[in-house]
Scaffold this active site. Structure first.
Site, PDB file in Angstrom:
ATOM      1  N   PRO A  99       0.791  -1.211   0.000  1.00  0.00           N
ATOM      2  CA  PRO A  99       0.000   0.000   0.000  1.00  0.00           C
ATOM      3  C   PRO A  99       0.830   1.271   0.000  1.00  0.00           C
ATOM      4  O   PRO A  99       1.756   1.431   0.789  1.00  0.00           O
ATOM      5  CB  PRO A  99      -0.728  -0.110   1.320  1.00  0.00           C
ATOM      6  CG  PRO A  99       0.180  -0.928   2.206  1.00  0.00           C
ATOM      7  CD  PRO A  99       1.248  -1.514   1.364  1.00  0.00           C
ATOM      8  N   GLU A 100       0.476   2.164  -0.864  1.00  0.00           N
ATOM      9  CA  GLU A 100       1.025   3.516  -0.822  1.00  0.00           C
ATOM     10  C   GLU A 100      -0.139   4.448  -0.473  1.00  0.00           C
ATOM     11  O   GLU A 100      -1.200   3.974  -0.097  1.00  0.00           O
ATOM     12  CB  GLU A 100       1.690   3.862  -2.155  1.00  0.00           C
ATOM     13  CG  GLU A 100       2.779   2.859  -2.522  1.00  0.00           C
ATOM     14  CD  GLU A 100       3.510   3.177  -3.820  1.00  0.00           C
ATOM     15  OE1 GLU A 100       3.669   4.356  -4.150  1.00  0.00           O
ATOM     16  OE2 GLU A 100       3.918   2.219  -4.510  1.00  0.00           O
ATOM     17  N   ARG A 104       3.914 -10.729   6.125  1.00  0.00           N
ATOM     18  CA  ARG A 104       5.327 -10.346   6.250  1.00  0.00           C
ATOM     19  C   ARG A 104       5.640  -9.609   7.539  1.00  0.00           C
ATOM     20  O   ARG A 104       6.808  -9.355   7.845  1.00  0.00           O
ATOM     21  CB  ARG A 104       5.759  -9.523   5.035  1.00  0.00           C
ATOM     22  CG  ARG A 104       5.791 -10.373   3.774  1.00  0.00           C
ATOM     23  CD  ARG A 104       6.191  -9.563   2.573  1.00  0.00           C
ATOM     24  NE  ARG A 104       7.599  -9.210   2.598  1.00  0.00           N
ATOM     25  CZ  ARG A 104       8.170  -8.452   1.670  1.00  0.00           C
ATOM     26  NH1 ARG A 104       7.463  -7.971   0.674  1.00  0.00           N
ATOM     27  NH2 ARG A 104       9.442  -8.179   1.749  1.00  0.00           N
ATOM     28  N   HIS A 134      -2.113 -15.753   9.597  1.00  0.00           N
ATOM     29  CA  HIS A 134      -1.430 -14.465   9.742  1.00  0.00           C
ATOM     30  C   HIS A 134      -2.344 -13.364  10.258  1.00  0.00           C
ATOM     31  O   HIS A 134      -2.095 -12.194  10.036  1.00  0.00           O
ATOM     32  CB  HIS A 134      -0.780 -14.016   8.434  1.00  0.00           C
ATOM     33  CG  HIS A 134       0.158 -15.034   7.862  1.00  0.00           C
ATOM     34  ND1 HIS A 134       1.313 -15.408   8.496  1.00  0.00           N
ATOM     35  CD2 HIS A 134       0.088 -15.765   6.739  1.00  0.00           C
ATOM     36  CE1 HIS A 134       1.930 -16.328   7.762  1.00  0.00           C
ATOM     37  NE2 HIS A 134       1.199 -16.570   6.698  1.00  0.00           N
TER      38      HIS A 134
END
Length: 277
Positions: A2-3, A115, A96
DNA sequence: CGTAGACCCTGCGCGC
DNA sequence: TGCGCGCAGGGTCTAC
């Protein structure tokens, strides 16, 4: 993942569902994120609080909670692989899954992040700006004050390639690896060019390009390369509009020259060697 | 001081 | 089929 555009899309998708609801419970299933989640403090700050508003600063989603005093702010960062979604109660837990917020309406807001570069913390709202994650942040590119002149001033006395400069959150926030390549392509500026060697006119073009690229990406629901989805699991479709990013070897949409890939500061950069100077 | 590189992680797609 | 490699949207710390 995401930006700025993706976080903005996420914020807008969650806003109508979350505002007015109340957090009844914060369940930490796996505290291992970039900054370990502190379950007791998180619970203390958010439990029983009504959601007043959603905001975005840089790539952080800010969920503002009512409370005594200035209230609390729940801060969520998605890192590279984070996903924040609103699901019905009883939805089975996914791999996760780190944190789930149980809401009075019965739904759950949950964060998955394979991650583990993401972040969840709660802060007193009036202390947010002093927090180290926020105190050094640069200008919002979609704010009125952002301009070529502003960029030029920030670049004064600095060296290094314009692409790294554009991705430096102490200068301007929210422009990550995809949108840096895209903005430089649109502005016709070579990513390796030194910030010390850019004319005022080109700074203007760059600022305009950043605004245009980010705005268009937001309008198209963000970029989904692998796994970005908004708060309700919908993909974006700006990836169809990408002109340079991830197009190595494919023809430039303007001149047909193959798009080139290089590595800068350990990240891939994509550009047209003919159109970008 | 500023900049470049390593590092934190898991998962996926590719070539062999 | 299975394995190793390279690569992935971010941020922070260290060494120069």
């Amino acid at each position: 993942m995401p930006e700025l555009p993706e976080i903005e899309v996420l914020k807008r998708s969650l806003e109508p569902h979350l505002v007015g609801d109340t957090i009844e419970r914060a369940v930490v299933r796996d505290p291992r994120l970039r900054e370990p989640v502190r379950p007791a403090e998180l619970a203390r700050r958010v439990t029983g609080r009504r959601i007043r508003a959603l905001r975005r600063r840089s790539k952080y989603l800010l969920i503002e909670l009512e409370g005594p005093g200035a209230g609390e702010t729940l801060v969520v960062h998605l890192g590279m692989s984070g996903r924040l979604t609103l699901v019905p109660a009883g939805e089975p837990e996914e791999p996760h899954e780190h944190v789930a917020f149980h809401l009075r309406s019965g739904r759950r807001l949950r964060l998955r992040d394979p991650r583990r570069f993401g972040m969840v913390l709660a802060l007193a709202s009036d202390k947010l700006e002093q927090n180290p994650h926020f105190s050094g942040l640069g200008i919002e590119p979609l704010s009125g004050e952002f301009s070529g002149a502003w960029l030029a001033a920030a670049a004064a006395g600095r060296r290094g390639p314009v692409k790294s400069f554009l991705m430096d959150a102490r200068v301007v926030v929210g422009v990550g690896n995809i949108y840096a390549s895209e903005s430089l392509y649109l502005a016709g500026i070579h990513p390796v060019r030194s910030v010390a060697r850019l004319s005022a006119a080109r700074w203007d073009r760059l600022a305009e390009a950043v605004v245009q690229v980010l705005s268009q990406a937001i309008a198209q629901g963000g970029t989904t390369l692998n796994d970005f989805a908004d708060g309700e699991g919908r993909s974006g479709y700006f990836q169809i509009s990408l002109s340079a990013y991830a197009r190595e070897g494919e023809p430039c949409l303007t001149c047909g020259t193959p798009i080139r890939r290089i590595v800068q500061s350990g990240r891939s950069t994509f550009y047209c060697p003919r159109c970008q100077r």
